[in-house]
Design a protein around this motif. Structure first.
Motif, PDB file in Angstrom:
ATOM      1  N   TRP A 218       0.853  -1.192   0.000  1.00  0.00           N
ATOM      2  CA  TRP A 218       0.000   0.000   0.000  1.00  0.00           C
ATOM      3  C   TRP A 218       0.889   1.242   0.000  1.00  0.00           C
ATOM      4  O   TRP A 218       1.530   1.557   1.000  1.00  0.00           O
ATOM      5  N   ALA A 221       0.678   4.197   2.628  1.00  0.00           N
ATOM      6  CA  ALA A 221      -0.442   3.881   3.525  1.00  0.00           C
ATOM      7  C   ALA A 221      -1.654   4.753   3.233  1.00  0.00           C
ATOM      8  O   ALA A 221      -2.381   5.155   4.141  1.00  0.00           O
ATOM      9  N   LEU A 237      -5.067   7.116  11.206  1.00  0.00           N
ATOM     10  CA  LEU A 237      -4.232   6.262  10.369  1.00  0.00           C
ATOM     11  C   LEU A 237      -3.530   5.157  11.154  1.00  0.00           C
ATOM     12  O   LEU A 237      -3.548   3.985  10.738  1.00  0.00           O
ATOM     13  N   ARG A 238      -2.886   5.490  12.273  1.00  0.00           N
ATOM     14  CA  ARG A 238      -2.147   4.455  13.004  1.00  0.00           C
ATOM     15  C   ARG A 238      -3.066   3.352  13.530  1.00  0.00           C
ATOM     16  O   ARG A 238      -2.768   2.157  13.329  1.00  0.00           O
ATOM     17  N   LEU A 241      -4.013   1.170  10.555  1.00  0.00           N
ATOM     18  CA  LEU A 241      -2.959   0.268  10.113  1.00  0.00           C
ATOM     19  C   LEU A 241      -2.808  -0.906  11.071  1.00  0.00           C
ATOM     20  O   LEU A 241      -2.565  -2.042  10.642  1.00  0.00           O
ATOM     21  N   THR A 242      -2.939  -0.648  12.359  1.00  0.00           N
ATOM     22  CA  THR A 242      -2.862  -1.721  13.347  1.00  0.00           C
ATOM     23  C   THR A 242      -3.899  -2.795  13.044  1.00  0.00           C
ATOM     24  O   THR A 242      -3.600  -4.002  13.069  1.00  0.00           O
ATOM     25  N   LEU A 244      -5.600  -3.298  10.089  1.00  0.00           N
ATOM     26  CA  LEU A 244      -5.425  -3.908   8.772  1.00  0.00           C
ATOM     27  C   LEU A 244      -4.303  -4.947   8.777  1.00  0.00           C
ATOM     28  O   LEU A 244      -4.428  -6.015   8.166  1.00  0.00           O
ATOM     29  N   LEU A 245      -3.196  -4.639   9.448  1.00  0.00           N
ATOM     30  CA  LEU A 245      -2.083  -5.581   9.493  1.00  0.00           C
ATOM     31  C   LEU A 245      -2.454  -6.845  10.257  1.00  0.00           C
ATOM     32  O   LEU A 245      -1.956  -7.936   9.954  1.00  0.00           O
ATOM     33  N   ILE A 253       3.121  -2.339   4.114  1.00  0.00           N
ATOM     34  CA  ILE A 253       2.981  -0.881   4.079  1.00  0.00           C
ATOM     35  C   ILE A 253       4.256  -0.254   3.536  1.00  0.00           C
ATOM     36  O   ILE A 253       5.359  -0.510   4.048  1.00  0.00           O
ATOM     37  N   TRP A 275       4.157   4.874  17.065  1.00  0.00           N
ATOM     38  CA  TRP A 275       4.486   4.417  15.722  1.00  0.00           C
ATOM     39  C   TRP A 275       5.659   3.442  15.760  1.00  0.00           C
ATOM     40  O   TRP A 275       5.681   2.461  15.009  1.00  0.00           O
ATOM     41  N   ARG A 285       6.438  -6.199   7.914  1.00  0.00           N
ATOM     42  CA  ARG A 285       5.307  -5.688   7.156  1.00  0.00           C
ATOM     43  C   ARG A 285       5.499  -4.268   6.636  1.00  0.00           C
ATOM     44  O   ARG A 285       4.552  -3.670   6.100  1.00  0.00           O
ATOM     45  N   PHE A 286       6.719  -3.734   6.747  1.00  0.00           N
ATOM     46  CA  PHE A 286       6.988  -2.366   6.308  1.00  0.00           C
ATOM     47  C   PHE A 286       8.219  -2.341   5.410  1.00  0.00           C
ATOM     48  O   PHE A 286       9.172  -3.087   5.632  1.00  0.00           O
TER      49      PHE A 286
END
Length: 347
Positions: A218, A221, A237-238, A241-242, A244-245, A253, A275, A285-286
């Motif tokens: 993504w 993000a 957003l944070r 993302l937590t 979705l992951l 991401i 973060w 995952r990043f």
């Protein structure tokens, strides 16, 4: 002059940070060889910038659209948002990129991970175009993207329908990606310039749900420079993302530059603890990306800008995000080759 313990400690800290920065090698996971006019500084400039910035490998792609220099404009615009002239889908970007890579010596070719991007994301024929390119050049292309779906002013200036991550055309593209084991870098804005809620999240999430065998990356993000001009920070957003992951194992991401500030770093340039915890909790995952477009002077500066973040993380996590994670997303045959030849960076 004798140094006090405080100054000695500071000097040692600076020396350690400097040596860590000097030793780190990056994989740039998001680099455009051309700009929105399909122009580039060229491979010599790019390779020089990669050497200076300690970028060992780069995921390199064209740009799937081109900006019109409109008849009534006296001056060529410098960027896609330079005037109100339209953008149009431009498929030749892939062939120009392939030619530029294949003209290099073999050792330089190996530094690039080429992605196919020259498709119209609203066209249900796009998957067939991708398949032809892959079959004509077996083993050359290592991924798909950056695919432009929701993209603020890019979308507004495009001819035709609004591209969406969950459109029928894109679902066909994902099936080709799964068949060839190719990761897909997709730009899908999470919201509009005015709404402070994940307005378009359903489009990405449906794509993730219906294509569990596709490795999605993504871009940013779901953020963009234009979104941040209107909304400095997306508070949701944070936590998003937590979730979705946790929900989707097939999501990675892309921490391209729009994520650095105002999310990963605060106003003083200090890593934000929540973060950092998100990165530590999801170390594989990043990925990092410069997102440069056809001009490469700033390549090293952008990636080096992540050093405060990387140095705040455990060494293994920093190594994974800066270098290893993107290589693990490549097609299985390519990933096995990378594992046997890549040298881990030293911290």
């Amino acid at each position: 002059m004798l140094r006090t313990p405080v100054y000695a400690s500071l000097a040692l800290s600076l020396l350690f940070a400097s040596s860590s920065l000097a030793a780190r090698s990056y994989v740039d996971g998001h680099l455009h060889y051309v700009d929105f006019f399909q122009e580039s500084e060229g491979m010599p400039a790019l390779l020089s910038a990669m050497d200076k910035g300690k970028v060992s490998r780069a995921v390199i792609m064209g740009i799937p659209v081109a900006k019109i220099w409109q008849e009534d404009e006296p001056q060529k615009p410098r960027y896609y948002a330079g005037d109100d002239a339209a953008l149009y889908w431009y498929s030749a970007t892939d062939f120009e990129l392939m030619h530029a890579i294949q003209a290099l010596p073999a050792k330089d070719q190996q530094r690039f991970i080429p992605f196919l991007s020259g498709i119209n994301a609203t066209d249900k024929n796009a998957a067939a175009h991708l398949r032809r390119a892959l079959e004509l050049n077996p083993g050359f292309w290592q991924g798909i993207g950056e695919v432009f779906t929701r993209h603020d002013d890019v979308t507004a200036l495009m001819h035709g329908d609004t591209p969406r991550a969950n459109s029928e055309a894109m679902m066909k593209v994902y099936r080709v990606a799964a068949e060839f084991d190719l990761p897909v870098l997709v730009h899908s804005n999470v919201t509009s310039k005015r709404e402070r809620k994940p307005l378009y999240l359903e489009e990405l999430e449906e794509a993730l749900q219906k294509n569990p065998d596709v490795k999605f990356i993504w871009a940013h993000a779901g953020t963009s420079k234009e979104l941040h001009r209107h909304q400095e920070e997306l508070d949701f957003l944070r936590p998003l993302l937590t979730r979705l992951l946790a929900d989707y194992d097939n999501l990675t991401i892309d921490l391209s530059w729009t994520l650095l500030e105002p999310y990963l770093l605060d106003e003083q340039g200090t890593p934000r603890p929540r973060w950092m915890k998100l990165l530590e909790d999801n170390p594989q995952r990043f990925v990092l990306g410069s997102d440069v477009v056809g001009r490469f002077d700033n390549l090293g500066n952008i990636l080096n800008g992540f050093e405060p973040v990387l140095q705040a993380l455990p060494k293994s996590v920093a190594q994974a995000i800066a270098h290893d994670n993107f290589l693990a997303l490549l097609p299985k045959a390519s990933a096995e080759q990378e594992t046997s030849t890549a040298k881990p960076s030293e911290e």
